[in-house]
Scaffold this motif. Structure first.
Motif, PDB file in Angstrom:
ATOM      1  N   ILE A   5       0.925  -0.999  -0.137  1.00  0.00           N
ATOM      2  CA  ILE A   5       0.112   0.150   0.018  1.00  0.00           C
ATOM      3  C   ILE A   5       1.009   1.464  -0.144  1.00  0.00           C
ATOM      4  CG2 ILE A   5      -1.738   1.427   1.427  1.00  0.00           C
ATOM      5  CD1 ILE A   5      -2.761  -1.312   2.609  1.00  0.00           C
ATOM      6  N   TRP A   6       0.442   1.966  -1.145  1.00  0.00           N
ATOM      7  CA  TRP A   6       1.559   3.484  -1.106  1.00  0.00           C
ATOM      8  C   TRP A   6       0.529   4.678  -1.124  1.00  0.00           C
ATOM      9  CZ3 TRP A   6       1.729   7.065  -4.963  1.00  0.00           C
ATOM     10  CH2 TRP A   6       2.737   7.983  -4.395  1.00  0.00           C
ATOM     11  N   GLY A   7       0.730   5.498  -0.367  1.00  0.00           N
ATOM     12  CA  GLY A   7      -0.273   6.828  -0.625  1.00  0.00           C
ATOM     13  C   GLY A   7      -1.620   6.876  -0.011  1.00  0.00           C
ATOM     14  N   ALA A   8      -1.652   5.989   0.976  1.00  0.00           N
ATOM     15  CA  ALA A   8      -2.860   5.719   1.615  1.00  0.00           C
ATOM     16  C   ALA A   8      -3.312   7.274   2.388  1.00  0.00           C
ATOM     17  CB  ALA A   8      -3.104   4.768   2.706  1.00  0.00           C
ATOM     18  N   GLN A   9      -4.737   7.657   2.331  1.00  0.00           N
ATOM     19  CA  GLN A   9      -4.895   8.730   3.144  1.00  0.00           C
ATOM     20  C   GLN A   9      -6.246   8.640   3.724  1.00  0.00           C
ATOM     21  OE1 GLN A   9      -4.957  12.288   0.333  1.00  0.00           O
ATOM     22  NE2 GLN A   9      -6.860  13.245   1.524  1.00  0.00           N
ATOM     23  N   LEU A  10      -6.353   8.784   5.014  1.00  0.00           N
ATOM     24  CA  LEU A  10      -7.405   8.801   5.643  1.00  0.00           C
ATOM     25  C   LEU A  10      -8.441   9.957   5.832  1.00  0.00           C
ATOM     26  CD1 LEU A  10      -5.863   6.818   8.773  1.00  0.00           C
ATOM     27  CD2 LEU A  10      -7.224   5.835   6.943  1.00  0.00           C
ATOM     28  N   GLU A  11      -9.580  10.166   5.771  1.00  0.00           N
ATOM     29  CA  GLU A  11     -10.603  11.280   5.752  1.00  0.00           C
ATOM     30  C   GLU A  11     -11.345  11.177   7.197  1.00  0.00           C
ATOM     31  OE1 GLU A  11     -10.562  13.591   3.306  1.00  0.00           O
ATOM     32  OE2 GLU A  11      -9.355  12.476   1.754  1.00  0.00           O
ATOM     33  N   ALA A  12     -11.481  12.745   7.666  1.00  0.00           N
ATOM     34  CA  ALA A  12     -12.062  12.905   8.741  1.00  0.00           C
ATOM     35  C   ALA A  12     -13.427  13.196   8.416  1.00  0.00           C
ATOM     36  CB  ALA A  12     -11.562  13.932   9.502  1.00  0.00           C
ATOM     37  N   GLY A  13     -13.697  13.574   7.158  1.00  0.00           N
ATOM     38  CA  GLY A  13     -15.122  14.013   6.602  1.00  0.00           C
ATOM     39  C   GLY A  13     -15.778  12.808   6.124  1.00  0.00           C
ATOM     40  N   SER A  14     -16.923  13.163   5.414  1.00  0.00           N
ATOM     41  CA  SER A  14     -17.873  12.514   4.946  1.00  0.00           C
ATOM     42  C   SER A  14     -17.573  11.748   3.328  1.00  0.00           C
ATOM     43  CB  SER A  14     -19.320  12.423   5.227  1.00  0.00           C
ATOM     44  OG  SER A  14     -19.389  13.854   4.439  1.00  0.00           O
ATOM     45  N   PHE A  15     -16.388  12.788   2.765  1.00  0.00           N
ATOM     46  CA  PHE A  15     -16.193  12.382   1.282  1.00  0.00           C
ATOM     47  C   PHE A  15     -14.830  12.589   1.081  1.00  0.00           C
ATOM     48  CE2 PHE A  15     -17.483  16.848   2.006  1.00  0.00           C
ATOM     49  CZ  PHE A  15     -16.242  17.446   1.424  1.00  0.00           C
ATOM     50  N   PRO A  16     -14.341  11.833   0.285  1.00  0.00           N
ATOM     51  CA  PRO A  16     -12.803  12.021  -0.089  1.00  0.00           C
ATOM     52  C   PRO A  16     -12.280  13.417  -0.639  1.00  0.00           C
ATOM     53  CG  PRO A  16     -13.809  10.520  -1.876  1.00  0.00           C
ATOM     54  CD  PRO A  16     -14.874  11.195  -0.710  1.00  0.00           C
ATOM     55  N   SER A  18      -8.807  15.651  -2.146  1.00  0.00           N
ATOM     56  CA  SER A  18      -7.611  15.617  -3.065  1.00  0.00           C
ATOM     57  C   SER A  18      -6.540  15.317  -2.153  1.00  0.00           C
ATOM     58  CB  SER A  18      -7.497  17.000  -4.052  1.00  0.00           C
ATOM     59  OG  SER A  18      -7.301  17.943  -3.238  1.00  0.00           O
ATOM     60  N   TYR A  19      -5.526  14.547  -2.521  1.00  0.00           N
ATOM     61  CA  TYR A  19      -4.296  14.198  -1.810  1.00  0.00           C
ATOM     62  C   TYR A  19      -3.484  15.449  -1.288  1.00  0.00           C
ATOM     63  CZ  TYR A  19       0.317  12.159  -1.088  1.00  0.00           C
ATOM     64  OH  TYR A  19       1.485  11.719  -0.291  1.00  0.00           O
ATOM     65  N   ILE A  20      -3.333  15.411  -0.111  1.00  0.00           N
ATOM     66  CA  ILE A  20      -2.441  16.360   0.466  1.00  0.00           C
ATOM     67  C   ILE A  20      -1.142  15.711   1.084  1.00  0.00           C
ATOM     68  CG2 ILE A  20      -1.857  17.968   2.267  1.00  0.00           C
ATOM     69  CD1 ILE A  20      -4.689  18.488   2.585  1.00  0.00           C
ATOM     70  N   PRO A  21       0.186  15.624   0.323  1.00  0.00           N
ATOM     71  CA  PRO A  21       1.470  15.119   0.712  1.00  0.00           C
ATOM     72  C   PRO A  21       1.745  15.719   2.073  1.00  0.00           C
ATOM     73  CG  PRO A  21       1.881  16.644  -0.988  1.00  0.00           C
ATOM     74  CD  PRO A  21       0.351  16.387  -1.083  1.00  0.00           C
ATOM     75  N   THR A  22       2.080  15.084   3.002  1.00  0.00           N
ATOM     76  CA  THR A  22       2.499  15.335   4.507  1.00  0.00           C
ATOM     77  C   THR A  22       3.845  14.724   4.803  1.00  0.00           C
ATOM     78  OG1 THR A  22       1.183  13.747   5.461  1.00  0.00           O
ATOM     79  CG2 THR A  22       0.202  15.911   5.147  1.00  0.00           C
ATOM     80  N   THR A  23       4.574  15.268   5.769  1.00  0.00           N
ATOM     81  CA  THR A  23       5.737  14.824   6.428  1.00  0.00           C
ATOM     82  C   THR A  23       5.502  14.778   7.922  1.00  0.00           C
ATOM     83  OG1 THR A  23       6.777  16.817   6.602  1.00  0.00           O
ATOM     84  CG2 THR A  23       7.125  15.575   4.458  1.00  0.00           C
ATOM     85  N   THR A  24       6.580  14.985   8.710  1.00  0.00           N
ATOM     86  CA  THR A  24       6.044  15.208   9.897  1.00  0.00           C
ATOM     87  C   THR A  24       5.296  16.294  10.382  1.00  0.00           C
ATOM     88  OG1 THR A  24       8.210  16.474  10.181  1.00  0.00           O
ATOM     89  CG2 THR A  24       8.362  13.758  10.554  1.00  0.00           C
ATOM     90  N   ALA A  25       5.299  17.278   9.485  1.00  0.00           N
ATOM     91  CA  ALA A  25       4.412  18.637   9.978  1.00  0.00           C
ATOM     92  C   ALA A  25       2.979  18.329   9.377  1.00  0.00           C
ATOM     93  CB  ALA A  25       5.046  19.698   9.356  1.00  0.00           C
ATOM     94  N   SER A  26       2.208  19.093  10.272  1.00  0.00           N
ATOM     95  CA  SER A  26       0.731  18.925  10.052  1.00  0.00           C
ATOM     96  C   SER A  26       0.712  20.048   8.717  1.00  0.00           C
ATOM     97  CB  SER A  26      -0.347  19.601  11.113  1.00  0.00           C
ATOM     98  OG  SER A  26      -1.479  19.686  10.780  1.00  0.00           O
ATOM     99  N   VAL A  27      -0.404  19.882   7.861  1.00  0.00           N
ATOM    100  CA  VAL A  27      -0.617  20.561   6.649  1.00  0.00           C
ATOM    101  C   VAL A  27      -2.126  20.928   6.841  1.00  0.00           C
ATOM    102  CG1 VAL A  27      -0.580  20.947   4.274  1.00  0.00           C
ATOM    103  CG2 VAL A  27       1.208  19.461   5.384  1.00  0.00           C
ATOM    104  N   THR A  28      -2.687  22.308   6.321  1.00  0.00           N
ATOM    105  CA  THR A  28      -3.935  22.419   6.286  1.00  0.00           C
ATOM    106  C   THR A  28      -4.249  22.738   4.866  1.00  0.00           C
ATOM    107  OG1 THR A  28      -3.786  23.727   8.392  1.00  0.00           O
ATOM    108  CG2 THR A  28      -5.584  24.429   6.970  1.00  0.00           C
TER     109      THR A  28
END
Length: 185
Positions: A5-16, A18-28
């Motif tokens: 599995i590569w590039g998985a993204q979890l969503e807090a909302g009810s719909f997917p 777009s992908y936001i690449p992150t590292t150790t820092a939080s991104v808005t």
């Protein structure tokens, strides 16, 4: 034998989203910024008269004010926009040469609901209707010189719509007030 599995993204909302690449820092996530300029805009836009119809919603009570759409030049001086005011109503505002030449309500909006707004323009002939309601009108005013369509925000930045634009339609003529009501019913 295995699964990669590569590039998985979890969503807090009810719909997917777009992908936001992150590292150790939080991104808005920044607001989406849909803009149409150049011949992509000028090839269909009629500067003398026309009608916009948009279907939209907002996602929270603090979603006002926010632009549904704007045609403008990227400043506050030359533009026509449909925006949700803090009342909340959906207003249609026309500014030419830095002067507001038309500003009226197209109808009351219930935050969180899907709504349909239509706004029409021609020299000294502006009107708008929300959800099939009686059109608001203004019988005087010039048409600004515009070169872009901004979807869900102002051309000069800000007033992002905290919601979704479902559809935007354009007619290169000023439809009748009765048609504005029918288009938004």
């Amino acid at each position: 034998s295995g699964v990669y599995i590569w590039g998985a993204q979890l969503e807090a909302g009810s719909f997917p989203t777009s992908y936001i690449p992150t590292t150790t820092a939080s991104v808005t996530r920044t607001a989406d910024s849909a803009v149409m300029t150049g011949t992509n805009f000028s090839s269909w836009f009629n500067p003398a008269q026309g009608t916009f119809v948009a279907s939209f919603d907002t996602v929270e009570a603090d979603a006002t004010p926010g632009n549904v759409f704007e045609v403008g030049d990227g400043t506050f001086n030359e533009r026509m926009n449909a925006f949700i005011s803090s009342t909340p109503t959906v207003n249609f505002v026309v500014t030419d040469g830095g002067v507001q030449v038309a500003n009226f309500s197209t109808g009351s909006y219930t935050v969180g609901n899907v709504a349909k707004v239509a706004a029409a323009y021609a020299l000294n002939n502006f009107a708008g209707s929300l959800n099939g309601g009686t059109p608001g009108t203004d019988a005087s005013g010039t048409i600004p010189t515009v070169n872009a369509l901004y979807i869900g925000r102002q051309g000069a930045g800000g007033a992002n719509l905290n919601g979704h634009i479902q559809t935007i339609q354009y007619y290169p003529r000023r439809v009748s007030n009765e048609q504005l009501q029918a288009l938004t019913s």
